[in-house]
Design an enzyme around this catalytic site. Structure first.
Site, PDB file in Angstrom:
ATOM      1  N   GLU A  59      49.540 -28.346  56.885  1.00 49.79           N
ATOM      2  CA  GLU A  59      48.578 -28.759  55.856  1.00 49.79           C
ATOM      3  C   GLU A  59      49.165 -29.862  54.979  1.00 49.79           C
ATOM      4  OE1 GLU A  59      48.818 -26.874  51.825  1.00 49.79           O
ATOM      5  OE2 GLU A  59      47.268 -25.655  52.771  1.00 49.79           O
ATOM      6  N   ASP A 119      42.802 -25.856  59.537  1.00 49.51           N
ATOM      7  CA  ASP A 119      42.482 -26.781  58.444  1.00 49.51           C
ATOM      8  C   ASP A 119      43.329 -28.043  58.554  1.00 49.51           C
ATOM      9  OD1 ASP A 119      44.786 -25.308  57.722  1.00 49.51           O
ATOM     10  OD2 ASP A 119      44.389 -25.570  55.576  1.00 49.51           O
TER      11      ASP A 119
END
Length: 381
Positions: A59, A119
């Site tokens: 991330e 994500d």
């Protein structure tokens, strides 16, 4: 002429070979400079210094790639991309999704958990797609599509009541009884819109876009988003031991604030979350968490500074510019490297997203595309 317009004029008259350097020099971003000094190593690794293993998560690499693109910093972008590919994807992003966590184990450095995080993977695909378009680089775009195909193959599932959905990762999110755990903050509406628009020949992207919309609409309770939900036989409930929305959920409001009005469910999401907007108005700050019991209740104290800055684009999108400005002021704008380190990697990341959006360093176009402030100087626009 405003100083905001000046960098574009300077960049527009520079020869193509000097374009990136000239634009960077004429449009400094002090917060990005502080972020790099505090958290990014010389070889392009984003370091979470709050953890004893000095970990890097995928991330963090994805967010830094986005900030580098917003800054027009091609050199840093390529450095971040190379480190990510070499260390998290076994040298080839087009074949292997990034491991979500890398760090120190005893005397050894390397991958701690090889499971990927969707994500980060979605953000990496999106940023590569946009970098290819903005910097005229087909190789970035090809890699974006390859990462996208890996996402489709390994991180999606048809979920009752939602349709085709993004799993948080390939492993560990589907229980033996069929219950599926999902994270609403993993699917920014504008990002899902852009990927669906970019690859219309693959209907799965449009299906994922619809599934992500269903997830967001079904997750809101009393105006608030959770960190995690569980879906059982089509029913969506808040999940986790504390059933809270805090350090993951804060991003969901930020993504809503960045999403263009062309998104078909944006109006409904804004309406559903108005109870949170009312709390922002009353308290002039965002609570650290919302907890679900008989009803959803907020914390009796404000969240960290990054929470406040992250909520500024959301407040602005709800027609509250004064509130948005007040939230923005609560963040760390410029400070020493030591202050940035103490601020923390995640807090700082939220701040950069919110500040860059509010300062118009970027906007999101009608199809979810990234429009950085330096776009006018780019011959590929």
């Amino acid at each position: 002429m405003s100083m905001r317009g000046f960098p574009s004029l300077v960049c527009a008259v520079v020869f193509a070979g000097l374009l990136t350097t000239a634009c960077q020099a004429s449009n400094r971003w002090p917060a990005w400079e502080g972020y790099q000094q505090a958290f990014i190593s010389s070889d392009g690794r984003v370091i979470d210094r709050s953890q004893t293993d000095l970990r890097t998560v995928s991330e963090g690499q994805a967010y830094a790639l986005f900030f580098a693109l917003v800054a027009g910093d091609r050199q840093r972008f390529d450095q971040l991309l190379k480190w990510t590919e070499d260390n998290l994807s076994k040298g080839d992003l087009s074949r292997t999704l990034p491991a979500w966590i890398w760090g120190r184990q005893g005397e050894q450095w390397g991958v701690i958990d090889p499971n990927s995080a969707s994500d980060a993977d979605l953000w990496i695909s999106y940023v590569l797609l946009e970098a290819g378009r903005l910097w005229c680089n087909p190789a970035y775009q090809a890699k974006a599509q390859a990462v996208g195909q890996l996402i489709l193959q390994h991180e999606t599932l048809t979920v009752d009541g939602l349709g085709v959905s993004v799993l948080p990762g390939p492993q560990g999110f589907v229980a033996a009884d069929g219950t599926v755990r999902l994270n609403p903050s993993y699917v920014p509406p504008f990002l899902m819109m852009r990927l669906a628009q970019a690859w219309p020949d693959d209907a799965r992207w449009a299906q994922l876009y619809l599934g992500s919309q269903h997830l967001l609409l079904a997750s809101v309770r009393d105006g608030a988003f959770p960190d995690w939900v569980e879906v059982t036989h089509g029913q969506v409930t808040w999940a986790g031991d504390d059933r809270r929305g805090d350090y993951d959920a804060i991003r969901t409001y930020l993504w809503i604030g960045l999403t263009p009005s062309t998104d078909p469910v944006l109006g409904a999401l804004k309406q559903q979350t108005r109870p949170v907007l009312n709390i922002l108005r009353a308290q002039q700050s965002m609570p650290e968490w919302f907890e679900s019991g008989d009803k959803v209740t907020p914390a009796d104290h404000a969240g960290p500074e990054g929470f406040q800055v992250a909520m500024a684009p959301y407040a602005a999108s709800q027609g509250e510019p004064v509130l948005a400005a007040a939230l923005l002021k609560q963040g760390l704008r410029q400070a020493s490297r030591e202050a940035w380190v103490a601020y923390g990697y995640y807090n700082a990341s939220l701040t950069l997203f919110g500040e860059a959006a509010m300062d118009k360093r970027f906007t999101i176009g009608s199809h979810g595309e990234l429009i950085p402030a330096w776009k006018g100087a780019n011959p590929c626009s």
